[in-house]
Design an enzyme around this catalytic site. Structure first.
Site, short mmCIF file in Angstrom:
data_model
loop_
_atom_site.label_atom_id
_atom_site.label_comp_id
_atom_site.label_asym_id
_atom_site.label_seq_id
_atom_site.Cartn_x
_atom_site.Cartn_y
_atom_site.Cartn_z
N GLU A 1 0.77 -1.23 0.06
CA GLU A 1 0.11 0.16 0.05
C GLU A 1 0.93 1.51 -0.03
O GLU A 1 1.86 1.36 0.79
CB GLU A 1 -0.69 -0.13 1.25
CG GLU A 1 -1.93 1.15 1.38
CD GLU A 1 -2.74 0.93 2.31
OE1 GLU A 1 -2.61 0.03 3.28
OE2 GLU A 1 -3.43 1.84 2.74
N ARG B 1 4.98 -12.62 9.77
CA ARG B 1 5.48 -11.63 9.46
C ARG B 1 6.72 -11.52 10.21
O ARG B 1 7.19 -12.00 11.31
CB ARG B 1 4.65 -10.13 9.56
CG ARG B 1 4.02 -10.32 11.12
CD ARG B 1 3.13 -9.28 11.03
NE ARG B 1 3.22 -7.80 10.57
CZ ARG B 1 2.80 -7.05 9.60
NH1 ARG B 1 2.00 -7.63 8.82
NH2 ARG B 1 3.18 -5.86 9.39
N LYS C 1 4.01 0.68 9.66
CA LYS C 1 4.21 1.94 8.72
C LYS C 1 3.46 3.39 9.59
O LYS C 1 4.16 4.43 9.47
CB LYS C 1 3.65 1.84 7.44
CG LYS C 1 4.43 1.38 6.52
CD LYS C 1 4.04 1.10 5.08
CE LYS C 1 2.80 -0.01 4.89
NZ LYS C 1 2.40 -0.13 3.71
P1 ATP Z 1 2.56 -2.22 7.76
O1 ATP Z 1 2.14 -2.98 9.14
O2 ATP Z 1 3.90 -1.71 7.77
O3 ATP Z 1 1.70 -1.04 7.52
P2 ATP Z 1 1.34 -3.59 5.77
O4 ATP Z 1 0.93 -5.08 5.93
O5 ATP Z 1 -0.09 -2.84 6.05
O6 ATP Z 1 2.62 -3.46 6.90
P3 ATP Z 1 1.48 -3.40 2.99
O7 ATP Z 1 2.05 -2.31 2.43
O8 ATP Z 1 0.01 -3.95 2.89
O9 ATP Z 1 1.86 -3.23 4.44
O10 ATP Z 1 2.46 -4.87 2.88
C1 ATP Z 1 2.67 -5.29 1.64
C2 ATP Z 1 3.05 -6.69 1.69
O11 ATP Z 1 4.21 -6.92 2.61
C3 ATP Z 1 1.82 -7.50 2.28
O12 ATP Z 1 1.81 -8.38 1.54
C4 ATP Z 1 2.44 -7.92 3.54
O13 ATP Z 1 1.92 -9.05 4.30
C5 ATP Z 1 3.88 -7.78 3.58
N1 ATP Z 1 4.19 -7.26 4.78
C6 ATP Z 1 4.16 -6.19 5.53
N2 ATP Z 1 4.93 -6.21 6.66
C7 ATP Z 1 5.78 -7.52 6.98
C8 ATP Z 1 6.61 -8.21 7.75
N3 ATP Z 1 6.66 -7.48 8.81
N4 ATP Z 1 7.07 -9.19 7.49
C9 ATP Z 1 6.81 -9.89 6.27
N5 ATP Z 1 5.96 -9.16 5.18
C10 ATP Z 1 5.53 -8.16 5.46
MG MG Z 2 -1.57 -3.69 4.50
#
Ligand code: ATP
Ligand code: MG
Length: 564
Positions: free
Chosen positions: A37, A263, A273
């Site tokens: 995102e 994760r 984020k």
């Molecule tokens: P955040 O908590 O940092 O906002 P998010 O999951 O909302 O993380 P996205 O931009 O949606 O962030 O993530 C893109 C991809 O990266 C998704 O498939 C998510 O599962 C993966 N991802 C995000 N954080 C992690 C992590 N800590 N370890 C492994 N994969 C991750």
């Molecule tokens: Mg997300």
């Protein structure tokens, strides 16, 4: 570098992919996607997902799409879209064709929503947010059907089309799937598919007053792109029944399979984020790329290499088990890469002046020193050896403990690549008693060798006091004082480490570094690996070296301090 474990032992996802390819599922095709995102910079947790998605595509002859999951326009921006592409490329990966956006499919997704309504599988609901919560039930209590659940198809079509036309206020109604309000899985209790939001979108401008939810758009975007394996983190496990429900409800569609893995959580930092954004906007750090940040851009400015981050991801592997990874594992991956690749240099962080009285005024000798002790192919550089030098304050001790192997009054020590010197006199400030300089002699027969019979306790680093370059040196400690700042009680910001950055201005560094190119890496002998920060340095004017990592694992020391 140590061997890549993942390529030897298949993790559970690679095992699934290998079996699917063998059995000819998906026609033997492999297509993955990385769906960030664009609401912040990528962090080291994303690197895990990137290395997995792009990595398996490379290993199994498949493809990987970069798809911006852009369904929350208020929080998203082009700055993040650009930064994410830079970071994925820097990590060494390239996506298929052009960059994709969930917003590319807004029209198609809207059409799918109309199909669901026609099939009696979706309805427009006028409950407000508070009522929705009440009707939803709890983990232990089933929900109740919305009074709008039995609207007929024509009325739903009419209302949804008018939502799309922008006739209704934000929050006045939503489109929901008609599934099961008593399902034990809350995600199946008539989840929201579309919301009214009168906001401009960075890709589609003002053309959409309604936006699809992640739960609706994600499986369908996967299907539209022909994704075969939709790899995501464990918090989406409970969403998988909905993912499959939508694919089934709109069949015939391609049949992507969602598979979840744990994760990455890393000690002494955090991955959310939203919270990282808070550190940036409150000015706790200098930006998303502050070298203390766990972002890819921050790690890059700290001096991490793409190879070391990929190696780290290979070492942690892919599993379903939860747990925090130690920072030492990340740092070890960088150390292992730089040990063999970084040229050596001499720098002094806390200078103590040394005068060699056995040399004449204005003496200058050029000493040749190899750039790497084990790799002569890297070549050598000239170290100017002069009458006045700097050594590290902590390499001299007037009343040394027994184990002290460096310079002490009346004794000898070897200068790295240079001569053996002896401390003859300690000059102090008569008032404060502070040590101002050391007067030493040198033995001219000892250059670069260790004559038999001579017992020299140690070797110390040095820089000429008259022929050197100057740099600001930034030393780092963890951003937080707690291994898990989110679980340590209070606000996560209560656990910020006030000593996370130490700036040492105007440090003498060896003369040859005046020619260093921005973005280069060195091992400053005995001090660690350093990166010439290309963002804040100015070629030929102002050098700022970030310590990427120390030479030895210092985490045990930090743990002890926490306990004390
Ligand atoms: P955040 O908590 O940092 O906002 P998010 O999951 O909302 O993380 P996205 O931009 O949606 O962030 O993530 C893109 C991809 O990266 C998704 O498939 C998510 O599962 C993966 N991802 C995000 N954080 C992690 C992590 N800590 N370890 C492994 N994969 C991750
Ligand atoms: Mg997300």
């Amino acid at each position: 570098m140590t061997q890549d474990l993942a390529s030897h032992d298949l993790d559970f996802i690679r095992t699934i992919i290998a079996n699917d390819q063998k059995s000819g599922k998906h026609g033997g095709r492999l297509a993955t996607r990385f769906p960030p995102e664009p609401n912040g910079f990528l962090h080291i947790g994303h690197a895990k997902s990137i290395c997995l998605n792009f990595g398996v595509a490379q290993e199994y002859g498949g493809t990987c799409n970069l798809r911006f999951d852009d369904t929350n326009p208020e929080k998203e921006s082009q700055v993040y879209i650009d930064a994410i592409q830079t970071d994925v490329r820097w990590l060494g990966f390239q996506w298929q064709d052009r960059v994709l956006y969930t917003s590319d499919y807004f029209e198609q997704l809207y059409q799918y929503a109309l199909v669901l309504i026609q099939k009696g599988l979706a309805y427009v609901c006028d409950l407000n947010a508070e009522q929705m919560r009440q009707y939803r039930g709890t983990l232990t209590q089933p929900g109740q059907d919305s009074p709008f659940r039995y609207r007929d198809c024509a009325e739903n079509m009419n209302l949804f089309q008018r939502m799309r036309a922008g006739e209704f206020a934000e929050g006045s109604r939503v489109l929901r799937a008609k599934i099961d309000m008593s399902s034990p899985n809350m995600n199946m209790r008539d989840p929201t598919l579309y919301r009214i939001r009168q906001v401009a979108h960075h890709q589609t401008g003002r053309s959409w007053p309604i936006y699809p939810t992640y739960d609706f758009s994600h499986p369908l975007s996967d299907a539209l792109e022909g994704i075969t394996h939709s790899l995501c983190t464990l918090e989406f496990e409970d969403h998988r029944p909905l993912y499959d429900w939508l694919i089934h409800a709109l069949s015939p569609l391609a049949q992507p399979r969602q598979i979840e893995f744990s994760r990455l959580e890393l000690e002494y930092t955090l991955m959310s984020k939203r919270k990282l954004n808070q550190l940036v906007s409150s000015g706790v750090v200098s930006g998303w790329d502050d070298p203390r940040m766990p972002t890819i851009a921050g790690l890059r400015r700290r001096g991490y290499t793409p190879e070391s981050i990929r190696e780290f991801c290979a070492r942690i592997g892919i599993t379903k088990s939860l747990g925090m990874v130690e920072m030492a594992l990340l740092e070890g991956s960088l150390r292992d890469h730089l040990e063999s690749t970084a040229p050596r240099a001499l720098a002094v962080l806390q200078p103590l002046r040394v005068v060699i009285d056995t040399l004449p005024e204005g003496y200058l000798e050029e000493i040749s020193a190899p750039l790497h002790p084990q790799n002569p192919q890297m070549g050598s550089r000239m170290l100017p050896f002069t009458r006045e030098l700097y050594i590290e304050q902590e390499d001299f001790c007037e009343n040394p403990p027994k184990q002290f192997k460096r310079l002490v009054p009346g004794e000898e020590v070897r200068l790295r690549h240079g001569y053996v010197i002896r401390c003859e006199q300690v000059i102090k400030d008569p008032q404060s008693g502070a040590i101002l300089e050391l007067r030493c002699s040198h033995d001219p027969s000892t250059l670069g060798m260790n004559p038999q019979g001579r017992k020299v306790k140690g070797v110390i680093h040095w820089v000429s006091a008259t022929q050197h370059a100057t740099a600001d040196i930034h030393l780092y400690e963890p951003l937080f004082t707690q291994a898990n700042p989110e679980a340590a009680g209070g606000e996560f910001t209560d656990h910020l480490n006030p000593q996370s950055l130490t700036i040492l201005p105007n440090c003498p560094v060896e003369f040859s570094l005046a020619q260093a190119t921005l973005g280069s890496r060195y091992q400053f002998e005995r001090l660690g690996y350093f990166y010439l920060d290309p963002v804040v340095s100015r070629a030929g004017e102002r050098f700022i070296f970030n310590r990427s990592v120390s030479l030895r694992d210092t985490w045990a020391k930090i743990e002890n301090r926490q306990r004390a």
